[in-house]
Design a protein around this motif. Structure first.
Motif, PDB file in Angstrom:
ATOM      1  N   PRO A 123       0.831  -1.112   0.058  1.00 35.24           N
ATOM      2  CA  PRO A 123      -0.004   0.071  -0.024  1.00 35.24           C
ATOM      3  C   PRO A 123       0.859   1.296   0.010  1.00 35.24           C
ATOM      4  N   GLY A 161      -1.238   6.278   3.046  1.00 32.08           N
ATOM      5  CA  GLY A 161      -2.591   5.839   2.977  1.00 32.08           C
ATOM      6  C   GLY A 161      -3.081   5.459   4.421  1.00 32.08           C
ATOM      7  N   GLU A 215      -6.419  -0.762  -0.254  1.00 26.45           N
ATOM      8  CA  GLU A 215      -5.143  -1.138   0.311  1.00 26.45           C
ATOM      9  C   GLU A 215      -4.959  -2.373   0.841  1.00 26.45           C
TER      10      GLU A 215
END
Length: 299
Positions: free
Chosen positions: A14, A18, A146
């Motif tokens: 990811p 994030g 993610e």
């Protein structure tokens, strides 16, 4: 294919900045992990695999340390993330047997391997409401995207996981209705009386002290672990497994989490974030400063 080309084809973890980048390295995420593990082993095949092949009874501290290190690599490991995914698949190749319903299982069969991964999303989503803050709809979708990226790092094909949040919930509810049960391993993870050896990590003086105090420390620590395990599990999963939870316990959990929501954000980063997350965050900031400096026009 060259090694450079192979690396280029590896799934990427990811992105920095994030939702997972912020959540999974925060020390509060440690409190969510027992609930995720318990939901995983509520699946008959996963529970049987852990019961028969895991060292969680004989080496709980080592197993916990290795699991936490692995999880951090999935998010903060950069190029190491894909190799960790391959290592985990190699580790699980020989794990097979018969589950509690008499069905043959293999740890890497898509249904089993995907469930182990899938449990992280509802537990992180639910735990964030208590320990950090409720996710907005946009953050929830970002978290799921993610989490799919993490799944790819682990070698899970897109065809074996719902590809949107909207597709995930029917899958999840079906698993709760048809698969999960209160396995032997679930009972061990939530029981206050399960035997756990004293910690065998850390400085020798501390280990010796804990060894002496362990008979006194273990019962309240085990009760607290069970309390958090059940409390931070999504209510629908808790009900499907058959774990009891009272209104009084809910009030205690909310009070405890309210304190953490105030205290943890003001802690220094070296305390608030786990070591690998802290190093990754520092490296990302340094890279950003170098990029900004390179873009600055020279006088």
């Amino acid at each position: 294919m060259s090694s450079a080309a192979a690396r280029e084809a590896d799934p990427v973890p990811p992105p920095p900045g994030g939702v997972l980048w912020s959540m999974s390295g925060d020390i509060r995420a440690l409190l969510m992990l027992p609930a995720a593990l318990t939901l995983q082993v509520a699946h008959p095949a996963v529970g049987a695999g852990v019961d028969e092949h895991s060292v969680f009874r004989t080496d709980p501290w080592g197993r916990g340390e290795r699991s936490l290190s692995s999880l951090q690599l999935w998010v903060y490991g950069g190029e190491e993330a894909a190799e960790e995914g391959r290592r985990l698949r190699r580790l699980h190749r020989t794990i097979r047997g018969t589950d509690t319903r008499g069905r043959p299982y293999h740890a890497l069969s898509p249904a089993n391997y995907s469930w182990v991964h899938a449990t992280g999303f509802p537990v992180f989503r639910h735990g964030a409401r208590y320990l950090i803050r409720p996710l907005t709809p946009a953050q929830e979708r970002a978290l799921y995207r993610e989490w799919l990226q993490v799944g790819r790092v682990l070698g899970i094909h897109d065809r074996d996981m719902p590809q949107t949040v909207e597709e995930f919930w029917p899958y999840y509810r079906k698993m709760l209705a048809t698969e999960v049960e209160r396995t032997v391993v679930v009972d061990e993870l939530v029981a206050a009386g399960s035997p756990v050896p004293p910690p065998d990590r850390g400085p020798l003086p501390l280990r010796l002290l804990l060894g002496v105090l362990w008979p006194v420390l273990l019962p309240p620590l085990a009760r607290f672990r069970g309390f958090l395990t059940v409390g931070l599990m999504p209510p629908d999963a808790r009900e499907a497994i058959g774990l009891e939870w009272t209104q009084a316990q809910e009030r205690r959990l909310r009070r405890f989490c309210a304190v953490l929501r105030v205290v943890v954000p003001v802690l220094p980063e070296r305390v608030r974030y786990l070591p690998r997350a802290r190093r990754a965050r520092a490296a990302h900031r340094a890279a950003g400063r170098r990029t900004a400096t390179a873009r600055t026009p020279q006088a």
